[in-house]
Scaffold this motif. Structure first.
Motif: not given
Length: 79
Positions: A24-44
């Motif tokens: 999950n951490q690597f995926f969010l980092k990759a989305l950020n580096e690709l300049n994709i606007k992301t909303t990350a919702l985390s339950v815990y």
């Protein structure tokens, strides 16, 4: 395919350690580096260790009901 917004719904990214959390951490980092606007919702999670300019974090601190209601209410307007 043109992806300009992503809603990433997950159980945990920072509140515990393991293979899924690292992914999950690597995926969010990759989305950020690709300049994709992301909303990350985390339950815990209750707080974030990383800050990315292209990612808006929304944490629910183990409250599954609130997470579900938020997702259902905002699925079409998530920024």
């Amino acid at each position: 395919m043109n992806m300009n917004k992503v809603c990433f719904f997950n159980l945990s990214t920072y509140s515990s350690t393991g293979g899924i959390e690292r992914y999950n951490q690597f995926f969010l980092k990759a989305l950020n580096e690709l300049n994709i606007k992301t909303t990350a919702l985390s339950v815990y999670d209750s707080e974030n260790k990383d800050q990315y300019p292209n990612i808006k974090f929304k944490n629910f601190a183990t409250n599954k009901i609130s997470a579900s209601i938020y997702l259902l209410k905002n699925i079409y307007k998530v920024e």
